[in-house]
Write an enzyme that holds these catalytic residues in place. Sequence first.
Site, PDB file in Angstrom:
ATOM      1  N   ASP A  13       0.610  -1.396  -0.499  1.00  0.00           N
ATOM      2  CA  ASP A  13       0.325   0.030   0.180  1.00  0.00           C
ATOM      3  C   ASP A  13       1.013   1.613   0.276  1.00  0.00           C
ATOM      4  O   ASP A  13       0.485   2.723   0.668  1.00  0.00           O
ATOM      5  CB  ASP A  13      -0.712  -0.182   1.600  1.00  0.00           C
ATOM      6  CG  ASP A  13      -1.409  -1.367   1.538  1.00  0.00           C
ATOM      7  OD1 ASP A  13      -2.567  -1.100  -0.060  1.00  0.00           O
ATOM      8  OD2 ASP A  13      -1.638  -1.528   2.618  1.00  0.00           O
ATOM      9  N   GLY A  15       1.876   2.787  -2.804  1.00  0.00           N
ATOM     10  CA  GLY A  15       1.855   3.741  -3.867  1.00  0.00           C
ATOM     11  C   GLY A  15       2.060   3.387  -5.011  1.00  0.00           C
ATOM     12  O   GLY A  15       2.348   4.201  -5.761  1.00  0.00           O
ATOM     13  N   LYS A  16       2.740   1.820  -5.128  1.00  0.00           N
ATOM     14  CA  LYS A  16       3.001   1.526  -6.265  1.00  0.00           C
ATOM     15  C   LYS A  16       2.960   1.762  -7.916  1.00  0.00           C
ATOM     16  O   LYS A  16       3.469   1.987  -8.786  1.00  0.00           O
ATOM     17  CB  LYS A  16       3.622  -0.057  -6.217  1.00  0.00           C
ATOM     18  CG  LYS A  16       4.386  -1.019  -4.816  1.00  0.00           C
ATOM     19  CD  LYS A  16       4.863  -2.112  -4.702  1.00  0.00           C
ATOM     20  CE  LYS A  16       3.206  -2.331  -4.282  1.00  0.00           C
ATOM     21  NZ  LYS A  16       2.917  -2.251  -3.129  1.00  0.00           N
ATOM     22  N   ASN A  38      -4.640 -10.868  -4.617  1.00  0.00           N
ATOM     23  CA  ASN A  38      -4.181  -9.799  -3.665  1.00  0.00           C
ATOM     24  C   ASN A  38      -4.034  -8.391  -3.398  1.00  0.00           C
ATOM     25  O   ASN A  38      -4.234  -8.119  -2.674  1.00  0.00           O
ATOM     26  CB  ASN A  38      -3.794 -11.017  -3.027  1.00  0.00           C
ATOM     27  CG  ASN A  38      -2.255 -11.359  -2.953  1.00  0.00           C
ATOM     28  OD1 ASN A  38      -2.133 -11.016  -4.395  1.00  0.00           O
ATOM     29  ND2 ASN A  38      -1.342 -12.264  -2.217  1.00  0.00           N
ATOM     30  N   GLY A  40      -3.757  -4.620  -5.350  1.00  0.00           N
ATOM     31  CA  GLY A  40      -4.502  -3.238  -5.334  1.00  0.00           C
ATOM     32  C   GLY A  40      -3.667  -1.999  -5.419  1.00  0.00           C
ATOM     33  O   GLY A  40      -3.041  -1.440  -5.265  1.00  0.00           O
ATOM     34  N   HIS A  41      -3.665  -2.183  -7.189  1.00  0.00           N
ATOM     35  CA  HIS A  41      -2.520  -1.137  -7.621  1.00  0.00           C
ATOM     36  C   HIS A  41      -3.573   0.645  -7.889  1.00  0.00           C
ATOM     37  O   HIS A  41      -4.552  -0.145  -8.783  1.00  0.00           O
ATOM     38  CB  HIS A  41      -1.718  -1.405  -8.102  1.00  0.00           C
ATOM     39  CG  HIS A  41      -0.473  -1.849  -7.955  1.00  0.00           C
ATOM     40  ND1 HIS A  41       0.579  -2.645  -8.746  1.00  0.00           N
ATOM     41  CD2 HIS A  41      -0.147  -2.440  -6.841  1.00  0.00           C
ATOM     42  CE1 HIS A  41       0.743  -3.185  -7.545  1.00  0.00           C
ATOM     43  NE2 HIS A  41       0.424  -3.869  -6.800  1.00  0.00           N
ATOM     44  N   GLN A 222       2.289  -6.149  -3.509  1.00  0.00           N
ATOM     45  CA  GLN A 222       2.916  -6.087  -1.342  1.00  0.00           C
ATOM     46  C   GLN A 222       4.017  -5.645  -1.369  1.00  0.00           C
ATOM     47  O   GLN A 222       3.993  -4.088  -2.038  1.00  0.00           O
ATOM     48  CB  GLN A 222       2.870  -7.633  -1.455  1.00  0.00           C
ATOM     49  CG  GLN A 222       0.940  -8.365  -0.854  1.00  0.00           C
ATOM     50  CD  GLN A 222       1.164  -9.113  -2.302  1.00  0.00           C
ATOM     51  OE1 GLN A 222       2.150  -9.323  -2.541  1.00  0.00           O
ATOM     52  NE2 GLN A 222      -0.221  -8.828  -3.080  1.00  0.00           N
ATOM     53  N   ALA A 297      -7.107  -1.537  -0.860  1.00  0.00           N
ATOM     54  CA  ALA A 297      -7.862  -1.050  -2.013  1.00  0.00           C
ATOM     55  C   ALA A 297      -8.678  -2.232  -2.807  1.00  0.00           C
ATOM     56  O   ALA A 297      -9.523  -2.827  -3.619  1.00  0.00           O
ATOM     57  CB  ALA A 297      -7.113  -0.778  -3.342  1.00  0.00           C
ATOM     58  N   THR A 299      -9.442  -5.057  -0.043  1.00  0.00           N
ATOM     59  CA  THR A 299     -10.661  -5.437   0.550  1.00  0.00           C
ATOM     60  C   THR A 299     -10.689  -4.396   1.316  1.00  0.00           C
ATOM     61  O   THR A 299     -12.580  -4.719   2.017  1.00  0.00           O
ATOM     62  CB  THR A 299      -9.506  -6.507   2.195  1.00  0.00           C
ATOM     63  OG1 THR A 299      -8.420  -5.074   2.317  1.00  0.00           O
ATOM     64  CG2 THR A 299      -8.738  -7.526   1.778  1.00  0.00           C
ATOM     65  N   ARG A 301     -10.252  -3.036   3.719  1.00  0.00           N
ATOM     66  CA  ARG A 301     -10.053  -3.135   5.686  1.00  0.00           C
ATOM     67  C   ARG A 301      -9.364  -1.757   5.907  1.00  0.00           C
ATOM     68  O   ARG A 301      -8.611  -1.847   4.622  1.00  0.00           O
ATOM     69  CB  ARG A 301      -9.039  -4.157   6.318  1.00  0.00           C
ATOM     70  CG  ARG A 301     -10.119  -5.430   5.763  1.00  0.00           C
ATOM     71  CD  ARG A 301      -9.142  -6.776   6.452  1.00  0.00           C
ATOM     72  NE  ARG A 301      -8.210  -6.545   5.383  1.00  0.00           N
ATOM     73  CZ  ARG A 301      -6.957  -8.568   5.258  1.00  0.00           C
ATOM     74  NH1 ARG A 301      -7.392  -8.835   6.236  1.00  0.00           N
ATOM     75  NH2 ARG A 301      -6.340  -8.091   4.506  1.00  0.00           N
ATOM     76  N   LYS A 329       2.932  10.296  -0.273  1.00  0.00           N
ATOM     77  CA  LYS A 329       2.189  10.733   1.279  1.00  0.00           C
ATOM     78  C   LYS A 329       2.984  11.746   2.210  1.00  0.00           C
ATOM     79  O   LYS A 329       2.485  11.144   3.335  1.00  0.00           O
ATOM     80  CB  LYS A 329       1.350   9.818   1.670  1.00  0.00           C
ATOM     81  CG  LYS A 329       0.287   8.707   0.529  1.00  0.00           C
ATOM     82  CD  LYS A 329      -0.573   8.059   1.796  1.00  0.00           C
ATOM     83  CE  LYS A 329      -2.222   8.097   0.009  1.00  0.00           C
ATOM     84  NZ  LYS A 329      -2.816   6.824   0.741  1.00  0.00           N
ATOM     85  N   LEU A 330       3.297  12.210   1.519  1.00  0.00           N
ATOM     86  CA  LEU A 330       4.401  13.353   2.174  1.00  0.00           C
ATOM     87  C   LEU A 330       3.385  14.401   3.114  1.00  0.00           C
ATOM     88  O   LEU A 330       3.878  14.654   3.982  1.00  0.00           O
ATOM     89  CB  LEU A 330       5.551  13.733   1.542  1.00  0.00           C
ATOM     90  CG  LEU A 330       6.504  14.786   2.384  1.00  0.00           C
ATOM     91  CD1 LEU A 330       7.082  14.153   3.107  1.00  0.00           C
ATOM     92  CD2 LEU A 330       7.508  15.222   1.029  1.00  0.00           C
TER      93      LEU A 330
END
Length: 400
Positions: A13, A15-16, A38, A40-41, A222, A297, A299, A301, A329-330
């Site tokens: 998660d 931000g790839k 599994n 989520g990009h 992942q 992205a 699940t 969750r 996300k700075l």
Amino acid sequence: MSITAVIGGQWGDEGKGKIVDLLSKDSKIVARYQGGANAGHTVYHGDLKVVLHQIPSGIFRKGCHCILGNGMVVDPIGLMEEIEMVQSHGFDTTGQIHVAMNAHIVTPIHKAIDVATEAANNNRIGTTGRGIGPTYVDKYDRVGIRGVDLLDANCLREKLNAKLDSAIQTGQLPENAKDQLQDQFQKFMVCAEQVALLVSDTFALIHEYAERGENILIEGAQGTLLDVDHGTYPFVTSSSASSAGISTGLGLPTNKVDTIIGILKAYTTRVGTGPAPTELFDEDGQKLRDLGQEYGATTGRPRRCGWFDAVAAHYSARVNGLTEVALTKLDILDHFEEIKVCVAYKLDGKEIKNMSEVLHCLEDVKPIYKLFEGWQETTTGIGSYSDLPEKTQEYIQFIS
């Protein structure tokens, strides 16, 4: 001309997808080498926001070949749903998607086993329930169904029935599983027939482009700390999410990779169970989650949030051989008066700076923090490092 790999440097998660999408504009190939649905990009194409689970993030670039490598486990049902979703936005994917002949295939049986196993273990690992682990188990038990098996529908159906009989006989699935999975079987066979048209020799394709000196982008899924060998075992994924997985997952030696970019979020997040030393249970943790919209992205969750873990980042840089880092996300930190960075762990009165030393007991460590004064002004839209606030520059310099 170069071969560049983009690797998640934390627990996923990071931000790839956004970084890969940005870099893919100059790439002839974007290739995934591990994982499956599994992942989520999240990719933005103009005003369009799309979450991709299996298709590499270069799919919106005309003429870009998207490879699902042999290290992946491919779900034909999910893949066809993704292709239809991409096409519904006006994109023609014809000739762009290539599935490795030796990539293993996720079936409805694997998904059912995954869900049943997690339920029996009270969701101990916190998997996505998408059949990833059971498919990799079949791979290493040498009883898996592969991309090449999709080319013969009769043979595929026989293998599917044999797999279901075995799962029932071994108690992995109940006796009534045949009735329960009947509709999914039919849907799987229809999708498998369509995905069979995408199965090809991806090994030759990627090597031919590499030898011609074309730009190739390799996309990890992942994150390194979820790597089955180097992550926080057993709370990991079932594949090699670090750069080490490139060679086995694509058949491309890592000595051909020129640049390895590690994607690191300016703070730490984790989805599911497992240790996270800097996790916050206070207002700051909730603030990070709310401002960062930290929800999975794949699940949905809520992600567990905490301060940047420099010990983990240093470990990740070593494992992957990172040559560059992209910090994401700075701007979420713009809103904090005080910011902390974990510089070491404490265990039994001892200061630990090597994550590898305590990876087996990471849930017992306590973070040792260095405090930074927040810059409390916006960094959104700033395009040059020199234009960032001085305190922001100090933060970046320290964690890099």
